[in-house]
Write an enzyme that holds these catalytic residues in place. Structure first.
Site: not given
Ligand code: AMP
Length: 189
Positions: A20, A95, A134, A136, A147
């Site tokens: 995505k 989310r 991938r 981190r 997740r």
């Molecule tokens: P991502 O890079 O989109 O996978 O986001 C990494 C982490 O940031 C997620 O696992 C959450 O802990 C936090 N995060 C990012 N976007 C949101 C959101 N819209 N709501 C809640 N937590 C978020």
């Protein structure tokens, strides 16, 4: 938020590991709109050691979600910026159902609602493999699985929400990057 004549306001939805973020970046470049990744914004905040960063650091590293009120403030401020007035691709927000309602509220000005929600589908068994590939530095397999669990519990209900609004466009993400990009452009017409 002012409505642009030819704006493109998209949300990209999909489980962790679906590609995505990669697709959101490519499409944003093609369409000339900002790619707004809330995950990247939060990681920047952590890197800067800001108040926000300190608040979210532990939550992020556990694989849990940051609370809806904190995210509402982050997204509202970002969408108010000049570069987002004529469209955007939101990646990683909303989310949860309350976040989707917050977004509807932010965009409720005249004709400034979402144009479409792109869902990138990838078979469950491939997701953990991709995420591990991938990952981190601080991601463990346990966090990656958490997740996925959080996505199923909190984010998947958004599919029905946007389907009922007629906004959902599904794309098979189980193929090459170029192919997925082409399919997204196709469903967006
Ligand atoms: P991502 O890079 O989109 O996978 O986001 C990494 C982490 O940031 C997620 O696992 C959450 O802990 C936090 N995060 C990012 N976007 C949101 C959101 N819209 N709501 C809640 N937590 C978020």
């Amino acid at each position: 938020m002012a409505a642009g004549a030819n704006s493109t306001r998209l949300v990209f939805l999909g489980p962790p590991g679906s590609g995505k973020g990669t697709q959101a970046e490519i499409l944003a470049e093609r369409l000339g709109v900002p790619h707004i990744s809330t995950g990247a914004m939060l990681r920047d905040a952590v890197g800067e050691g800001s108040e926000l960063g300190k608040k979210v650091e532990g939550i992020m590293s556990s694989g849990a979600l940051v609370d809806d009120d904190t995210m509402a403030a982050v997204v509202e401020e970002r969408l108010a910026k000049q570069d987002a007035q004529h469209g955007f691709i939101l990646d990683g927000y909303p989310r949860t159902l309350p976040q989707a309602e917050t977004l509807d509220g932010i965009l409720s000005g005249a004709s400034s609602g979402l144009d479409a929600v792109v869902l990138i589908d990838v078979p469950v068994e491939e997701l953990v493999t991709r995420s591990l590939a991938r990952k981190r530095a601080d991601d463990t397999e346990e966090v990656i699985r958490e997740r996925q669990r959080v996505y199923r519990e909190k984010t998947e209900p958004l599919i029905g929400h946007y389907q009922s609004k007629g906004l959902l466009r599904e794309v098979d993400g189980h193929t090459t990057i170029d192919d997925v990009t082409a399919r997204i452009l196709e469903v967006l017409g």
